[in-house]
Write a protein that holds these residues in place. Structure first.
Motif, PDB file in Angstrom:
ATOM      1  N   LEU A   6       0.853  -1.183   0.000  1.00 18.49           N
ATOM      2  CA  LEU A   6       0.000   0.000   0.000  1.00 18.49           C
ATOM      3  C   LEU A   6       0.887   1.230   0.000  1.00 18.49           C
ATOM      4  O   LEU A   6       1.713   1.414   0.897  1.00 18.49           O
ATOM      5  CB  LEU A   6      -0.915   0.011   1.231  1.00 18.49           C
ATOM      6  N   ILE A   7       0.730   2.062  -1.017  1.00 15.53           N
ATOM      7  CA  ILE A   7       1.444   3.336  -1.098  1.00 15.53           C
ATOM      8  C   ILE A   7       0.452   4.431  -0.720  1.00 15.53           C
ATOM      9  O   ILE A   7      -0.596   4.587  -1.359  1.00 15.53           O
ATOM     10  CB  ILE A   7       2.011   3.572  -2.507  1.00 15.53           C
ATOM     11  N   ARG A  26      -1.594  -5.632  -5.299  1.00 12.19           N
ATOM     12  CA  ARG A  26      -1.770  -7.006  -4.829  1.00 12.19           C
ATOM     13  C   ARG A  26      -1.390  -7.961  -5.967  1.00 12.19           C
ATOM     14  O   ARG A  26      -1.878  -7.840  -7.081  1.00 12.19           O
ATOM     15  CB  ARG A  26      -3.216  -7.264  -4.388  1.00 12.19           C
ATOM     16  N   ASN A  27      -0.499  -8.893  -5.639  1.00 10.33           N
ATOM     17  CA  ASN A  27      -0.081  -9.927  -6.605  1.00 10.33           C
ATOM     18  C   ASN A  27       0.361  -9.329  -7.939  1.00 10.33           C
ATOM     19  O   ASN A  27       0.020  -9.826  -9.013  1.00 10.33           O
ATOM     20  CB  ASN A  27      -1.201 -10.939  -6.822  1.00 10.33           C
ATOM     21  N   ILE A  37      -7.108   4.366   1.541  1.00  8.90           N
ATOM     22  CA  ILE A  37      -7.225   2.911   1.508  1.00  8.90           C
ATOM     23  C   ILE A  37      -6.697   2.368   2.828  1.00  8.90           C
ATOM     24  O   ILE A  37      -5.587   2.704   3.259  1.00  8.90           O
ATOM     25  CB  ILE A  37      -6.425   2.307   0.336  1.00  8.90           C
ATOM     26  N   SER A  38      -7.479   1.539   3.495  1.00 13.10           N
ATOM     27  CA  SER A  38      -7.019   0.896   4.721  1.00 13.10           C
ATOM     28  C   SER A  38      -6.056  -0.228   4.372  1.00 13.10           C
ATOM     29  O   SER A  38      -6.267  -0.979   3.420  1.00 13.10           O
ATOM     30  CB  SER A  38      -8.213   0.323   5.502  1.00 13.10           C
ATOM     31  N   ALA A  39      -5.014  -0.340   5.162  1.00  9.63           N
ATOM     32  CA  ALA A  39      -3.989  -1.336   4.878  1.00  9.63           C
ATOM     33  C   ALA A  39      -4.520  -2.737   5.144  1.00  9.63           C
ATOM     34  O   ALA A  39      -4.949  -3.038   6.262  1.00  9.63           O
ATOM     35  CB  ALA A  39      -2.758  -1.077   5.731  1.00  9.63           C
ATOM     36  N   VAL A  46       4.005   1.918   2.368  1.00 11.93           N
ATOM     37  CA  VAL A  46       4.998   2.911   1.976  1.00 11.93           C
ATOM     38  C   VAL A  46       4.339   4.278   2.022  1.00 11.93           C
ATOM     39  O   VAL A  46       3.360   4.523   1.303  1.00 11.93           O
ATOM     40  CB  VAL A  46       5.543   2.634   0.562  1.00 11.93           C
ATOM     41  N   ASP A  47       4.852   5.165   2.861  1.00 10.89           N
ATOM     42  CA  ASP A  47       4.335   6.534   2.936  1.00 10.89           C
ATOM     43  C   ASP A  47       5.083   7.380   1.921  1.00 10.89           C
ATOM     44  O   ASP A  47       6.278   7.663   2.081  1.00 10.89           O
ATOM     45  CB  ASP A  47       4.525   7.089   4.346  1.00 10.89           C
TER      46      ASP A  47
END
Length: 446
Positions: A6-7, A26-27, A37-39, A46-47
């Motif tokens: 997740l960026i 994802r994949n 977006i919730s992790a 990654v922030d």
């Protein structure tokens, strides 16, 4: 390594817009693009901290020298340099040894890449004066395009038979990319230079030997052939302002005939030969400052649709040869191209979204690349995170190309590359290349 990344807090640059968003991988695919977006459980987070997230560059013109010239470079070394430069996919030219002009040699190059490429890979099929049947029967799902050398350059693949050219433009089923220079005109100019200078031709003569007129005559011929036969034509590495009149301005959508220039033609001019000499000798030649300025205008107007490298490494020992005819032409550029392209935005020549259109979106469209070149849900997660406020100085100790040098050494660009993902796998962390075997062959929507 997690298959989920997740960026967050990124500024996405995509399809003419710049907007704040998160992006979930994802994949190997972009699963979600949304403001928050919730992790997911187990995700690597990654922030981006407000930095810009771009689709990876697709370089439609490289010479990685394998097979046959691996003392200069190979697919593994140069694709590593590409990743460090934000190039996530490359299209390699056919003038290797042996040349890629039949199905067997194409299969050989694909096998090499499958074992060693660190970035996504595609290959051109090459044209010769006598392989029209190979061109007609080639598997179009396995090639990015067909390359025609309408002017002699590195390798012996000049196509100068008019009947053959007509047959290729009539029968080829993939985009045709051309190197356009008139070899007879170049040879006549060389003979004049030999009469004047003997064996001591200065490199400053290069743009006069490989002249504007030689480029224009060949490009005009290619465009005329494409119009006559309804071919999809892409003229590579324009170097002159005059050639721009052959191409339509505006967005690339719907164009049958497109054009490209390379990043070095927008940063160097003939004024640089006295200091850089053979280090900027390439074919076609870097020309006058007025040509450089004209090319920049052509990029803005949309007459030039794509920016690329023509990455063509030669060793420093080869470049040091003092005989003009023996010193090879070509520059190593894949590690510097994204920074040099972003510099066009820093300098006010293009806006940032236009840069991304020229280096990612348009190559994907022109060569019908499947699910790459854009930040879209469902597309391959080929991504580059850049910091537009932290400069990078080009130094020899950072060069990953096998030849170990860059024509941009000593220059400072206004941006830096923080991270690169290939098919969702972190491939560059800002300091080192990380190989996971994640690279894939390019596929095409044909």
């Amino acid at each position: 390594m997690s298959d989920i990344t997740l960026i967050t807090n990124a500024r996405l640059v995509n399809e003419g817009e710049i907007f704040e968003s998160d992006l979930l991988i994802r994949n190997g695919r972009i699963e979600t693009i949304a403001s928050q977006i919730s992790a997911p459980e187990g995700a690597t987070v990654v922030d981006a901290a407000g930095r810009h997230l771009l689709p990876g560059m697709i370089d439609d013109q490289v010479h990685f020298r394998e097979p046959g010239m691996t003392h200069k470079a190979n697919i593994h070394t140069e694709s590593r340099a590409a990743i460090a430069g934000g190039v996530t996919s490359f299209m390699d030219m056919p003038n290797t040894k042996p040349p890629c002009v039949n199905a067997a040699e194409l299969a050989n190059k694909r096998a090499i890449a499958a074992k060693s490429a660190a970035a996504n890979w595609g290959f051109y099929f090459g044209a010769t004066n006598d392989n029209i049947e190979d061109i007609r029967s080639m598997d179009t799902s396995l090639v990015c395009g067909l390359k025609i050398f309408m002017g002699a350059s590195t390798g012996n693949m000049l196509v100068d038979d008019d009947d053959t050219l007509a047959a290729i433009f009539r029968d080829c089923r993939v985009p045709i990319s051309t190197h356009c220079e008139s070899t007879p005109m170049i040879q006549a100019n060389l003979e004049k230079a030999l009469e004047k200078y003997g064996d001591d031709i200065p490199v400053e003569e290069h743009p006069y030997i490989r002249s504007e007129a030689a480029c224009y005559a060949s490009s005009e011929k290619a465009v005329a052939l494409a119009k006559e036969h309804g071919a999809r034509l892409h003229v590579l590495h324009l170097t002159t302002a005059r050639e721009l009149e052959l191409f339509e301005p505006g967005p690339m959508a719907g164009k049958q005939i497109t054009a490209e220039t390379c990043i070095h033609f927008l940063h160097f001019s003939a004024d640089d030969y006295p200091t850089l000499g053979n280090l900027i000798k390439c074919n076609p030649a870097i020309k006058m400052r007025s040509d450089r300025d004209g090319l920049l205008a052509g990029v803005r107007e949309g007459r030039i649709d794509i920016l690329a490298t023509d990455h063509a490494p030669h060793t420093l020992e080869e470049k040091a040869l003092t005989d003009y005819r023996k010193a090879p032409s070509g520059l190593p550029l894949v590690q510097d191209v994204l920074l040099a392209s972003l510099e066009l935005a820093h300098q006010g020549h293009l806006d940032l979204a236009e840069v991304i259109t020229k280096i990612a979106h348009n190559p994907a469209i022109r060569f019908e690349v499947e699910n790459r070149g854009f930040l879209r849900e469902g597309y391959a997660a080929d991504l580059v995170l850049v910091d537009l406020d932290t400069p990078t100085t080009i130094s020899r100790d950072r060069v990953l190309s096998k030849v170990g040098w860059s024509p941009f050494e000593g220059r400072t660009f206004g941006s830096s590359i923080n991270s690169v993902w290939i098919n969702g796998a972190l491939a560059f962390d800002g300091e080192k290349v990380i190989e996971h075997g994640a690279a894939q062959p390019l596929t095409y929507t044909r």
